[in-house]
Each structure stands twice: as structure tokens, then as C-alpha cells.
Scaffold this motif. Structure first.
Motif, PDB file in Angstrom:
ATOM      1  N   ALA A 101       0.820  -1.216   0.000  1.00  0.00           N
ATOM      2  CA  ALA A 101       0.000   0.000   0.000  1.00  0.00           C
ATOM      3  C   ALA A 101       0.849   1.259   0.000  1.00  0.00           C
ATOM      4  N   LYS A 105       1.549   0.421  -4.928  1.00  0.00           N
ATOM      5  CA  LYS A 105       0.162  -0.045  -4.934  1.00  0.00           C
ATOM      6  C   LYS A 105      -0.186  -0.853  -6.186  1.00  0.00           C
ATOM      7  N   ARG A 106       0.558  -0.736  -7.274  1.00  0.00           N
ATOM      8  CA  ARG A 106       0.307  -1.531  -8.479  1.00  0.00           C
ATOM      9  C   ARG A 106       1.291  -2.698  -8.592  1.00  0.00           C
ATOM     10  N   GLN A 250      -7.089   1.554  -0.332  1.00  0.00           N
ATOM     11  CA  GLN A 250      -6.869   0.492  -1.311  1.00  0.00           C
ATOM     12  C   GLN A 250      -7.607  -0.796  -0.952  1.00  0.00           C
TER      13      GLN A 250
END
Length: 691
Positions: A101, A105-106, A250
Motif C-alpha cells: 500500500a 500499490k500496483r 486500497q
């Protein structure tokens, strides 16, 4: 008949702009395709060259340095600290989620490089915008950098980092990459990997991490020193709140979980290795000098005595006045450091007051004044006069404001009489006193103004202790040292301390006289609080307005220096060298020498012949009453300065020679011409020939 149709007009030729755009698109596409092919080959080649997963697990960044005491006990381990290796399935999900996070995040969708982050970085570089919050490196890129590269920010390094990141993604799964990353990333304080960080900050393994604790650890990666919970708890809490917010946004945690009170997390109490770190901080930089460049794990065997270090720490902590700091250095007779304390609390302040701080030594400096006087011919019994004195406009005063008149050198030193020290320094020369201090190991700048005799030049505690240790070593130069040997990973000796034969700094009679004076200062003078039930020699020191208090002394081969005062050099009420510093010295020395034999000091003065020659003239009365020898070697009575009035008659007749001919022959190594025999008075003397 229909009229003929007009011919169709030709299509307008394309504009130059459209032609250029078409060419750019074709060539651009071709170059891009070529670049992708080249990148693919580079990534494939890098992937084939990468070590196996097992090999990557086994690598450890940095050098581990294990520091041992003189008895082999482990003092402290410096460098990387690794906990248990955790397989991916054993890592708490909250920990992996927190790290993804906040750092990438990807992570689960990109191929090692995040195109969105890369685009943002390019836009930022072109526009100068600072709007982006996150960094450009993905978790995989960070892993590639930690495993294979350095931290410089060059374009070349970033390109290699990207290629290696894609190679890692090619060769290993996402789970393997996260496992490597979470077990190897640096979290500050020497802790590598989440298990080491969890044990360091929370005193339990990483398998037991809560959501709040995982948020604190994940928040450290960006700046381990800035967000360390042991150095700035509030900064760590604030950063953890950012991590929790990102986890909620997220979808990793619920809003209720995101409301966890991070400030309530129980941090491990940092009981300080405390004072021992002052010693290790002094020792470690020396490795760069004594060792060849090496990155293998090493063990450093030192001179530090664990028991004495504890006693020194307790002595400083229990005797230092409130609001002040204290320092202590203790040396064995060969210069080995037995104990070193640089302050009352290393965690609160790691400034080393024993080896770094520059402070005025006060009357402890008088050792060098009296050493110079003893070398110039004074003895402890010699009479001196305590009287008001002014030297080049400087008028020193005694601490009690009184003068005692005639006294002896021993008493003047024992009671630290300032006016006597000033007169002695003026007599032997202030440059001579400074030279004596240099001779005994003082390397700090020494002024030669008259006030220097009372300790106005700033010095270090370790320097003054070194000087007193040379007196304890009977005038032999002492060099403090803390490392006895260094061994490598396989046990081979990389360095071993070699003892040096040091020359005598002053004659034996000067050492005996100085020891006599120092012993008197403890027996009857200002240092009585330093008595420990066996012979002790030492000197107190107190600076103006009680800003500094010193006691330095020795017994049974152990020399110890103690300093107390405030870092801002403000006065400390009641601080005097003969009180708290002397008491701390005694408390430590009782332990330090308890297993050593009692040693009496040798204070017998075997003076050189030039000091033993009797000054017979001083035993008689008025100088006018003295007999003397004239230029011809004739004895002349008092008040008979005219040779013609000699009691032996006419000049040269009947006068005995000043020295016998036998003595003169022996002294000159040659035969003295004999005078011709005297003729009877009836025979005329032969007239000498004329030339």
C-alpha cells in the motif's frame, strides 16, 4: 451533344508538416520497436545471469563487526542484524498489504517498472512540479537496487535498476519477490528484514505483528532514521497513520481497522548498551587505519574490562551533580583502556566527553608546572613563599583569598596554592611548562600566557589521564589503546597490537618528586576524598565559577581521570574537584584495584650530582667575609683586595697555589712545567734573556 466535362483537378500535394509527422511516426515506431527488442534481449540476458533464489536468500548486505571485551565476552554487534527468515506463507498478511500500500500499490499488476510512476517522474522532470507523493521505484526496483546496485541517482544506475527489476519479475514470482524484499529491506538501527525490525522495536517475532505494528514497520522504509520509533516516536506514529490511510483507501483494511491507535503500540524499551557505546564509538574509526579494506565479518578484541566499565558507569551516574555531565577514562599501566564513560546516558546524548570534549583542567594542570620545576632543580622540601604576585599585569589569587607566607613545595602542591604555581611557572618559563605538557602526551593547543599555569588551556580527559599514567609508569610515555587484535571470518588474525618500548620522558628523580607531590595531595591536601585504603597519588582541578571539576590519579598500576561539568559550560553549584569527581574516582578505583596487590610509591629522590654538590658559600656569613682566589690563583683574605697586602708578603712570595700540581696534571692530562728551585737570598737571581 453534351458539352465536354472539365478534367478532374489533381489532388493537392501533402503539406511538408504532414510528411514530417508521417516520417516521425514511422521512424519513431521503428525505433520504439527496436528499443523494445533491445530491452527484451537485455532483460532476458539479465534474467539468465541472475543468481538462483537460494543464492539471493543467502546474501547479506553490509559488514558485521562483533566487538568483544578483554575476556572475550560480546560487547556489541555493529552492522546488519538479521532475524529469522520468514517464508511468504508465514508473513502476516497485514505486513505484506501495508508494504504494498505504501511503497507500490500496483505491485501485483506491473512487470517490475510502473509506467504510471515513470510517466509522473518524466512530467516532474520536465515541469519541475513536486506534486507527486510517491517515489518512482517499485518494490521490485528497490529489491534490485538493494541486491545489486548502489544508491547514487545517475541515469545509468536508474536504467540498470529498471532492467534488473524486469529480470527479477521474469525469473521469480510475485510471492518470491515480496519474500526476498520483506526479509532484506533495511528498517534502520542495523535491522534488515521484518523479523529483525519486529524484534528490535517490539521485542517479538514478525509472525506476531499487529496491524498497527505492521504500519509502523512499513512506514520506516522511506526514511529509516527519520521515522525510527526509538529516535522520534511521534514521527513514527504520524507516518504509520499515513500507511493505515493508504491501506484503507486500497481496500486492505476496514475503516474500523484504520482507526487503530498507533500511539498505544508498546515499543521495546531501549535500555542502552549505554556507556559501552562511548567506547565502541571511539574504537571503530580506528579500524579504517589499522586494517586493509575488507567486507568480510570481523571480530574486534578490545581492552575493555566489563566489570570495570559497569563500576565506572555507576560511579559517574551516582556522583555527577544534577544537570551536569560526567566522563571517566581508566588506563592500565601499559595504556590499555580498562573503562571509558563519555556521559551519563548514551541514549540521551552520544557526545563523547571523555575523548572529544575540550574543557579547562584547572589546577590538575599544575602537574606540568611542578614537573618543570622539579626538572629545574627543585625538591619537595624546598621552601617557597605564598605571597601576592603580579606577572605581566596578571595577579592570581588563591581560592581562599589568603596567603600563608613561607611554606614548602609539597604543601603548596597539596593545597593547590595558585600564587606559588604562578611564581614557579614564571621562573621556569611558561614555554617550558607547555613543552612539558607536550612531552607527556597533550596534543591540544596550549597557550603560553601566564594564566596557563592554572589550567586555562582546554584539553581532553583522555589526554590528561594519559599524562598522569606516564607518572604512574615511572616517567615512561604511555599511548592509550583499545584494540588488542582483529580476526576475520575464518579466525585468521588481521591485526595484533604491538607493544612499543617508549623512552623515559623525565629523569627518575623528577618522577619520584612528582609522585611525592601527588601522594601528598591525596593524603593531606585537596584530594583527600579520593583515598581508598591503599596508596593513591592524584590531583584535583576546579575552574572558575565551578564550571569544571576534575580528579586524576593512580594506584596499583591503574590511572583514572574523572571530569564533571555542564555541556554549556555554565556553573554547577558546589562542583569542586575534591568533591564529586574525587568521590567518583574513589568509588570506581575501589573496584578497579581490588584484585591487585598493594603497591607503595617510590618517592626516594636520588638527585643527580649537580644537585648534590654542597653550596658551601651559603653556610657562611657576609659575602665580604669570603676568601677568594685572584686571577693569578693566589688566595686572598677578606678585605685584602690589594695583592700587595697579602699576609704572605710580597706578591707571589709565600702564596700557596690555588690547586696542587698533582691535581692539575690529573685534570689536564699533561705534565705541568715545574718552577725552578729557589736560590738562597745571598745569590742574585739570573736575569732573564731579552728578546
Amino acid at each position: 451533344m453534351a458539352p465536354p466535362r472539365a478534367p478532374k483537378s489533381a489532388a493537392p500535394p501533402p503539406s511538408a508538416f504532414r510528411r514530417w509527422m508521417k516520417c516521425l511516426m514511422v521512424w519513431g515506431g521503428g525505433l520504439a520497436l527496436l528499443g523494445l527488442v533491445f530491452l527484451g534481449f537485455a532483460v532476458a540476458f539479465a534474467a539468465q545471469s541472475l543468481p538462483s533464489y537460494a543464492a539471493l536468500k543467502a546474501t547479506q548486505p553490509g559488514q558485521t563487526i562483533l566487538i568483544r571485551a578483554r575476556d572475550g565476552r560480546e560487547l556489541v554487534e555493529i552492522g546488519p542484524s538479521f532475524g529469522e527468515w520468514l517464508n511468504y506463507k508465514d508473513i502476516p498478511e497485514s505486513m505484506t498489504n501495508a508494504m504494498v500500500a505504501v511503497e507500490d500499490k500496483r505491485f501485483h499488476s506491473h512487470l517490475g517498472v510502473d509506467p504510471f510512476r515513470l510517466t509522473g517522474a518524466l512530467v516532474e522532470g520536465l515541469t519541475g512540479s513536486r506534486a507527486r507523493v510517491g517515489g518512482t521505484s517499485t518494490i521490485t526496483q528497490q529489491l534490485a537496487r538493494n541486491l545489486f546496485l548502489n544508491n547514487n541517482r545517475s541515469l545509468d544506475r536508474k536504467a540498470r535498476e529498471a532492467v534488473l527489476a524486469m529480470a527479477l519479475e521474469w525469473k521469480f514470482s510475485k510471492e518470491q519477490i515480496l519474500e526476498l524484499y520483506l526479509n532484506k529491506v533495511y528498517f534502520g538501527g542495523g535491522a534488515y528484514g521484518i523479523d529483525s525490525a519486529s524484534r528490535k522495536f517490539f521485542s517479538h517475532p514478525a509472525t506476531d505483528l499487529t496491524v498497527g505494528e505492521a504500519a509502523i514497520i512499513a512506514g520506516l522504509v522511506k526514511a529509516p532514521s527519520r521515522y525510527s520509533p526509538t529516535s522520534d516516536t511521534q514521527a513514527a506514529v504520524d507516518r504509520a497513520k499515513v500507511v493505515l490511510r493508504l491501506m484503507r483507501e486500497q481496500g486492505y483494511i476496514t475503516p474500523d481497522q484504520a482507526m487503530v491507535d498507533v500511539s498505544a503500540v508498546q515499543l521495546k524499551e531501549q535500555a542502552g548498551q549505554n556507556s559501552v557505546r562511548y567506547f565502541t564509538d571511539w574504537v571503530l574509526p580506528q579500524l579504517d587505519i589499522i586494517l586493509p579494506e575488507t567486507y568480510e565479518p570481523i571480530e574486534v578484541w578490545t581492552t575493555l574490562d566489563v566489570g570495570m566499565q559497569r563500576a565506572a558507569t555507576a560511579a559517574i551516574e551516582s556522583n555527577t551533580p544534577g544537570g551536569a555531565q560526567g566522563a571517566l577514562v581508566s588506563l592500565d599501566r601499559d595504556g590499555a583502556i580498562l573503562a571509558l564513560v563519555g556521559g551519563t546516558d548514551y541514549v540521551a546524548s552520544n557526545f563523547n566527553r571523555a575523548t572529544t570534549a575540550m574543557r579547562q583542567p584547572g589546577s590538575a594542570w599544575k602537574l606540568f608546572v611542578y614537573l618543570a620545576a622539579l626538572e629545574a632543580g627543585y625538591t619537595p622540601e624546598d621552601k617557597v613563599v605564598d605571597t601576592p604576585v603580579t606577572i605581566d599585569g596578571w595577579s592570581p589569587r588563591n581560592s581562599n583569598g589568603r596567603n600563608v607566607g613561607e611554606t614548602d613545595l609539597r604543601t603548596a602542591f597539596a593545597y593547590s596554592i595558585n600564587t606559588v604555581a604562578a611564581q614557579l611557572g614564571n621562573e621556569v618559563g611558561f614555554g617550558t611548562v607547555a613543552s612539558m605538557a607536550r612531552r607527556f602526551g597533550v596534543t591540544s593547543e596550549v597557550e603560553t600566557y601566564p594564566s596557563m599555569v592554572l589550567g586555562s588551556s582546554e584539553v581532553r580527559v583522555i589526554e590528561m589521564t594519559q599524562a598522569f599514567a606516564a607518572i604512574a609508569a615511572k616517567g615512561t610515555a604511555i599511548e592509550p589503546y583499545g584494540i588488542t587484535k582483529v580476526t576475520g571470518a575464518s579466525g585468521e588474525v588481521l591485526y595484533r597490537h604491538a607493544s612499543r618500548r617508549n623512552a623515559a620522558l623525565v629523569p627518575d628523580y623528577v618522577v619520584a618528586g612528582a609522585t611525592d607531590l601527588l601522594q601528598a595531595a591525596v593524603q593531606t591536601g585537596t584530594g583527600r576524598a579520593a583515598q581508598i585504603g591503599r596508596p593513591v597519588a592524584g590531583k584535583t582541578g576546579t575552574t572558575s565559577s565551578n564550571k569544571d571539576g576534575w580528579f586524576i590519579g593512580f594506584s596499583s598500576g591503574v590511572t583514572t581521570g574523572v571530569w564533571m561539568g555542564r555541556d554549556d559550560a555554565k556553573p554547577v553549584p558546589g562542583l569542586q574537584g575534591g568533591r564529586a569527581p574525587a568521590q567518583a574516582f574513589a568509588a570506581f578505583m575501589r573496584y578497579a584495584v581490588k584484585d591487585r596487590p598493594v603497591e607503595e610509591f617510590d618517592v626516594t629522590l636520588e638527585l643527580p650530582e649537580w644537585q648534590l654538590e654542597p653550596d658551601e658559600e651559603a653556610m657562611f656569613g657576609d659575602p665580604e667575609d669570603y676568601y677568594y682566589i685572584d686571577e693569578q690563583g693566589n688566595l686572598v683574605e677578606p678585605d685584602r683586595r690589594d695583592p700587595s697586602q697579602s699576609p704572605f708578603g710580597v706578591e707571589g712570595e709565600g702564596a700557596p697555589p690555588a690547586a696542587s700540581e698533582d691535581f692539575l696534571e690529573e685534570a689536564t692530562g699533561g705534565e705541568i712545567p715545574r718552577a725552578p728551585p729557589r736560590r738562597p737570598p745571598s745569590q742574585p737571581a739570573m736575569k732573564p734573556p731579552e728578546y
